[in-house]
Design an enzyme around this catalytic site. Sequence first.
Site, PDB file in Angstrom:
ATOM      1  CD  GLU A 148      18.853 103.449  53.776  1.00 16.09           C
ATOM      2  OE1 GLU A 148      17.827 104.216  53.847  1.00 16.09           O
ATOM      3  OE2 GLU A 148      20.248 103.744  54.005  1.00 16.09           O
ATOM      4  CB  CYS A 200      28.469 100.636  61.657  1.00 13.75           C
ATOM      5  SG  CYS A 200      28.383  99.650  61.427  1.00 13.75           S
ATOM      6  CB  CYS A 242      30.200  96.621  58.655  1.00 11.94           C
ATOM      7  SG  CYS A 242      28.630  96.932  58.507  1.00 11.94           S
ATOM      8  CG  ASN A 277      23.494 102.169  52.000  1.00 12.50           C
ATOM      9  OD1 ASN A 277      23.990 101.762  50.565  1.00 12.50           O
ATOM     10  ND2 ASN A 277      23.180 102.787  53.147  1.00 12.50           N
ATOM     11  CB  CYS A 282      26.637  97.923  56.613  1.00 10.88           C
ATOM     12  SG  CYS A 282      25.387  99.245  57.942  1.00 10.88           S
ATOM     13  CD  GLU A 320      30.679  99.474  55.606  1.00  9.93           C
ATOM     14  OE1 GLU A 320      29.403  99.359  55.478  1.00  9.93           O
ATOM     15  OE2 GLU A 320      31.560 100.474  56.328  1.00  9.93           O
TER      16      GLU A 320
HETATM   17  N1  THU Z   1      26.301 102.854  56.479  1.00 16.65           N
HETATM   18  C1  THU Z   1      26.194 101.338  55.822  1.00 16.65           C
HETATM   19  O1  THU Z   1      26.341 101.072  54.643  1.00 16.65           O
HETATM   20  N2  THU Z   1      27.934 101.174  56.405  1.00 16.65           N
HETATM   21  C2  THU Z   1      27.956 102.086  57.691  1.00 16.65           C
HETATM   22  O2  THU Z   1      29.247 101.168  57.371  1.00 16.65           O
HETATM   23  C3  THU Z   1      28.001 102.526  58.504  1.00 16.65           C
HETATM   24  C4  THU Z   1      26.287 102.665  57.567  1.00 16.65           C
HETATM   25  C5  THU Z   1      24.740 102.443  55.845  1.00 16.65           C
HETATM   26  C6  THU Z   1      23.356 102.465  56.389  1.00 16.65           C
HETATM   27  C7  THU Z   1      22.330 103.237  56.412  1.00 16.65           C
HETATM   28  O3  THU Z   1      21.486 103.165  55.107  1.00 16.65           O
HETATM   29  C8  THU Z   1      22.979 104.485  56.368  1.00 16.65           C
HETATM   30  O4  THU Z   1      24.190 104.195  55.874  1.00 16.65           O
HETATM   31  C9  THU Z   1      22.583 105.766  57.181  1.00 16.65           C
HETATM   32  O5  THU Z   1      23.184 104.273  58.033  1.00 16.65           O
END
Ligand code: THU
Length: 142
Positions: free
Chosen positions: A44, A96, A99, A42, A53, A55
Amino acid sequence: MIEERLIEAAFEGRNNAYAPYSEYRVGAALLTENNEIITGCNVENSSYGLCNCAERTAVFKAVSAGAKRFKAIAVAGGKNCCKEQGDETEDYAYPCGACRQVLREFCSPLEFKVIVARSKTDYKVYTLEQLLPDSFGPDSLV
Ligand code: THU
């Protein structure tokens, strides 16, 4: 075993997670139809809505490198976890909804496997169909 190799790669990907805001660090490893493994983490942003994310990072890396069909993905992540704590997380990190839909574009719902891992030996396996039933995909537009 391919599951273990993918999980290992997901934990490696997680080491590069850029998650200073949520501190929820995620790694993903995608298996292409040619048995290549492509990792993601991920990423940010201080403008929170732009966070990406793990994925989707892996999928976009893969597609931009020319791969368009995938067999499986392993995902590992959790709050406050880091390399020093080893390759283990408290909880399973599920992809999520966004994704799941992005994966749907490039994967067969009944064949594609989603592996959510707490460690190399503690993981669950789902088909994409189980996580995104009755989905909308490229075939819906034909
Ligand atoms: N996140 C992912 O990398 N994958 C997911 O499927 C769910 C959420 C990350 C996004 C963000 O950087 C952190 O988790 C919190 O939401």
